[in-house]
Design an enzyme around this catalytic site. Structure first.
Site, PDB file in Angstrom:
ATOM      1  N   VAL A   9       0.872  -1.173   0.000  1.00  0.00           N
ATOM      2  CA  VAL A   9       0.000   0.000   0.000  1.00  0.00           C
ATOM      3  C   VAL A   9       0.908   1.221   0.000  1.00  0.00           C
ATOM      4  O   VAL A   9       2.077   1.136   0.364  1.00  0.00           O
ATOM      5  CB  VAL A   9      -0.982   0.028   1.198  1.00  0.00           C
ATOM      6  CG1 VAL A   9      -2.022  -1.081   1.071  1.00  0.00           C
ATOM      7  CG2 VAL A   9      -0.261  -0.074   2.520  1.00  0.00           C
ATOM      8  N   SER A  10       0.370   2.356  -0.409  1.00  0.00           N
ATOM      9  CA  SER A  10       1.204   3.536  -0.637  1.00  0.00           C
ATOM     10  C   SER A  10       1.587   4.310   0.611  1.00  0.00           C
ATOM     11  O   SER A  10       2.618   4.977   0.627  1.00  0.00           O
ATOM     12  CB  SER A  10       0.506   4.480  -1.618  1.00  0.00           C
ATOM     13  OG  SER A  10       0.329   3.833  -2.849  1.00  0.00           O
ATOM     14  N   THR A  11       0.766   4.260   1.652  1.00  0.00           N
ATOM     15  CA  THR A  11       1.061   5.045   2.856  1.00  0.00           C
ATOM     16  C   THR A  11       0.854   4.198   4.109  1.00  0.00           C
ATOM     17  O   THR A  11       0.148   3.192   4.089  1.00  0.00           O
ATOM     18  CB  THR A  11       0.146   6.286   2.974  1.00  0.00           C
ATOM     19  OG1 THR A  11      -1.193   5.853   3.212  1.00  0.00           O
ATOM     20  CG2 THR A  11       0.204   7.138   1.711  1.00  0.00           C
ATOM     21  N   GLN A  14      -2.804   3.531   5.193  1.00  0.00           N
ATOM     22  CA  GLN A  14      -3.630   2.535   4.514  1.00  0.00           C
ATOM     23  C   GLN A  14      -3.403   1.165   5.136  1.00  0.00           C
ATOM     24  O   GLN A  14      -2.373   0.910   5.749  1.00  0.00           O
ATOM     25  CB  GLN A  14      -3.295   2.494   3.019  1.00  0.00           C
ATOM     26  CG  GLN A  14      -3.616   3.786   2.299  1.00  0.00           C
ATOM     27  CD  GLN A  14      -3.127   3.769   0.857  1.00  0.00           C
ATOM     28  OE1 GLN A  14      -2.038   3.309   0.570  1.00  0.00           O
ATOM     29  NE2 GLN A  14      -3.950   4.290  -0.038  1.00  0.00           N
ATOM     30  N   SER A  37       5.324   4.107  -0.994  1.00  0.00           N
ATOM     31  CA  SER A  37       4.889   4.506  -2.328  1.00  0.00           C
ATOM     32  C   SER A  37       5.554   3.640  -3.389  1.00  0.00           C
ATOM     33  O   SER A  37       6.738   3.311  -3.299  1.00  0.00           O
ATOM     34  CB  SER A  37       5.234   5.976  -2.578  1.00  0.00           C
ATOM     35  OG  SER A  37       4.988   6.295  -3.937  1.00  0.00           O
TER      36      SER A  37
END
Length: 155
Positions: A9-11, A14, A37
């Site tokens: 997941v990007s962050t 999340q 990211s």
């Protein structure tokens, strides 16, 4: 042969639940998971996973976007997997590189990436040529050097 999973997941805000659920029913032996990211070239879990996988393993991902953020990045990773004789299965896109159809789809991605790169380079060359016609100079400016910097000494 091992079934390996990769989740991203990007962050940090999340969560990975959706991806974990998607991979949970497949009998995955080891999952590499990270919250970073996809634009980052420094993804420690991706690197660890690439070092861990072996000939005959299958890498499962929930979606191609979780593995790579660009076509070029994806094709680079897929080539590394191919070199290691590891198949890739993407659940969302229904791609399995162990099948002719899966390899075909990735070949299309490769062709599109190459076309995109060549188009970008062509536009760049055209833009530079247009600027040259306007008198714009590119590169570092010329530097005046003293003529006597290097003297020839006769022996």
């Amino acid at each position: 042969m091992s079934k390996i999973g990769y989740i991203r997941v990007s962050t940090v805000d999340q969560n990975t639940d959706r991806q974990e659920i998607a991979l949970s029913e497949l009998g995955i032996q080891k999952i590499f998971s990270e919250k970073i990211s996809g634009k980052s070239a420094n993804r420690p879990q991706l690197k660890s996973m690439m070092e861990y996988i072996r000939d005959g393993d299958i890498l499962y991902i929930e979606s191609i976007s979780r593995l790579a953020r660009s076509t070029r990045d994806l094709l680079s990773i897929v080539q590394q997997l191919k070199d290691k004789k590891v198949d890739l299965v993407s659940l969302e896109e229904n791609i399995d590189t162990a099948t002719p159809q899966g390899r075909f789809v990735l070949t299309l991605f490769g062709a599109l990436s190459e076309l995109e790169r060549e188009s970008t380079l062509k536009r760049q060359r055209e833009g530079i040529a247009a600027e040259h016609l306007k008198g714009k100079k590119f590169g570092r400016p010329m530097v005046e050097r003293p003529k006597d910097r290097y003297k020839v000494i006769k022996l």
